[in-house]
Design a protein around this motif. Structure first.
Motif, PDB file in Angstrom:
ATOM      1  N   ARG A 191     -10.603   0.166  -5.308  1.00 22.78           N
ATOM      2  CA  ARG A 191      -9.841   0.681  -6.111  1.00 22.78           C
ATOM      3  C   ARG A 191      -7.867   0.354  -5.629  1.00 22.78           C
ATOM      4  O   ARG A 191      -7.892   1.517  -4.873  1.00 22.78           O
ATOM      5  CB  ARG A 191      -9.963   2.273  -7.092  1.00 22.78           C
ATOM      6  N   THR A 211       0.236   6.683  -6.214  1.00 25.86           N
ATOM      7  CA  THR A 211       0.822   8.153  -6.838  1.00 25.86           C
ATOM      8  C   THR A 211       2.473   7.292  -7.033  1.00 25.86           C
ATOM      9  O   THR A 211       3.379   7.076  -6.014  1.00 25.86           O
ATOM     10  CB  THR A 211       1.207   9.083  -5.940  1.00 25.86           C
ATOM     11  N   GLU A 256      -1.969   8.088 -10.088  1.00 23.17           N
ATOM     12  CA  GLU A 256      -2.064   8.760  -9.469  1.00 23.17           C
ATOM     13  C   GLU A 256      -1.162  10.383 -10.276  1.00 23.17           C
ATOM     14  O   GLU A 256       0.159  10.867  -8.923  1.00 23.17           O
ATOM     15  CB  GLU A 256      -2.780   9.710  -8.198  1.00 23.17           C
TER      16      GLU A 256
HETATM   17  N1  GLU Z   1      -2.326   8.721  -4.398  1.00 21.03           N
HETATM   18  C1  GLU Z   1      -2.067   8.383  -2.992  1.00 21.03           C
HETATM   19  C2  GLU Z   1      -1.215   7.944  -2.217  1.00 21.03           C
HETATM   20  O1  GLU Z   1      -0.187   7.441  -3.435  1.00 21.03           O
HETATM   21  C3  GLU Z   1      -3.882   8.042  -2.220  1.00 21.03           C
HETATM   22  C4  GLU Z   1      -5.105   8.781  -2.947  1.00 21.03           C
HETATM   23  C5  GLU Z   1      -6.167   8.330  -2.059  1.00 21.03           C
HETATM   24  O2  GLU Z   1      -6.570   6.721  -2.007  1.00 21.03           O
HETATM   25  O3  GLU Z   1      -7.464   9.224  -2.003  1.00 21.03           O
HETATM   26  O4  GLU Z   1      -0.866   8.418  -1.481  1.00 21.03           O
END
Ligand code: GLU
Length: 323
Positions: A12, A16, A48
């Protein structure tokens, strides 16, 4: 060839959307994509955007455009965490019904002021201040301050709190939750579910069996594996990739706007050039090679990443190769 016992890889992207795609995020995304594609696997896109104050749909779309521009594609999604609060709520309720959580009234300032030791990521190890509050005390305090919610981790001597796993780049790891983080947040006091819980619920419900991301999250892995075990989920494979840092060792941040993909594109950078520079830093091709993600699939191997797992220094020579 894929044998029956080998699950089909589902990886995946989990950006964010708090800013434009940064070179560091692009590097992690490229590694996640290559790891999955080189095994004939799929990619899921999950935005996210849990924190409603810090993120916007427009930013999420820019991030996705930047990934596509680099040649990084996905097969499913985008899913948005902001639309999945009910799923996280259900998991939280399950943990709470089993007596595994408790309300916590400590403020951030109180936590940082406490003399408790700090975990490897700099966060204070929760000293358990609110662990034993009586029901009356909880009711009294809730009247003036909405509580956060913490997950109780096993005491130090309890083997259930020792998490062992093998990282695709960093190898065998062993962490004792009570020593590494203590009881950790699963919901913030403003009602937003904590990243640790959302990511575990989503990876499980989306059938993700390979998590590849920046090694700043290596320290979160034990918490996530523990949460997943409590909720009866299969543990995915984890691979953490190096971070990109400035010459002084500081992590490149979204604040360094000259290194985001928007700025690089405006300066005329081409995707094959950026992909080549990132891939060379991971030991997948020679510096100065122009290459697409598709062309890199055959060159990707985790032992190369493991041999290049120190931080990648983005110095003038690196930048000169980008544009
Ligand atoms: N959303 C997080 C970020 O952009 C990554 C989270 C993950 O890969 O578990 O740092």
């Amino acid at each position: 060839m894929r044998g029956d016992a080998t699950p089909h890889v589902r990886g995946r992207f989990a950006p964010t959307p708090s800013g434009r795609m940064h070179l560091g995020n692009a590097f992690s995304a490229l590694m996640a994509w290559l790891s999955s594609r080189s095994a004939g696997g799929e990619m899921v896109m999950r935005v996210e955007d849990l924190d409603p104050r810090a993120q916007s749909r427009e930013r999420a779309e820019l991030l996705m455009h930047d990934l596509e521009w680099l040649g990084l594609t996905w097969d499913e999604g985008p899913y948005y965490q902001s639309e999945r609060a009910e799923l996280y709520g259900a998991a939280l309720e399950e943990l709470s019904a089993r007596g595994l959580t408790y309300p916590c009234f400590c403020s951030r300032a109180e936590l940082h002021a406490a003399t408790a030791p700090h975990a490897s990521d700099g966060a204070p190890i929760y000293p358990g201040t609110c662990r034993k509050l009586s029901a009356d005390e909880v009711a009294r305090r809730s009247a003036t301050r909405p509580p956060a919610v913490r997950l109780r981790v096993p005491d130090e001597g309890d083997p259930a709190g020792t998490i062992e796993f093998s990282d695709l780049a960093f190898g065998a790891r062993r962490e004792v939750l009570a020593r590494e983080c203590g009881d950790f947040l699963v919901r913030r006091s403003d009602g937003v579910v904590a990243y640790q819980l959302a990511v575990v619920v989503d990876d499980a419900l989306m059938g993700i069996n390979q998590v590849v991301r920046g090694c700043d999250l290596l320290g979160s892995c034990a918490r996530q594996i523990y949460l997943g075990r409590l909720l009866g989920y299969e543990t995915p494979a984890y691979g953490h990739v190096p971070l990109l840092v400035a010459p002084d060792g500081r992590r490149l941040s979204k604040r360094e706007k000259d290194l985001d993909l928007g700025a690089l594109r405006e300066r005329g950078a081409r995707p094959e050039r950026i992909v080549g520079a990132l891939a060379a830093a991971a030991g997948l091709c020679d510096p100065g090679t122009d290459i697409t993600p598709n062309e890199l699939v055959a060159l990707f191997a985790w032992d190369k990443i493991a041999a290049h797992r120190d931080s990648i220094v983005v110095d003038d020579a690196f930048l000169a190769r980008l544009v």
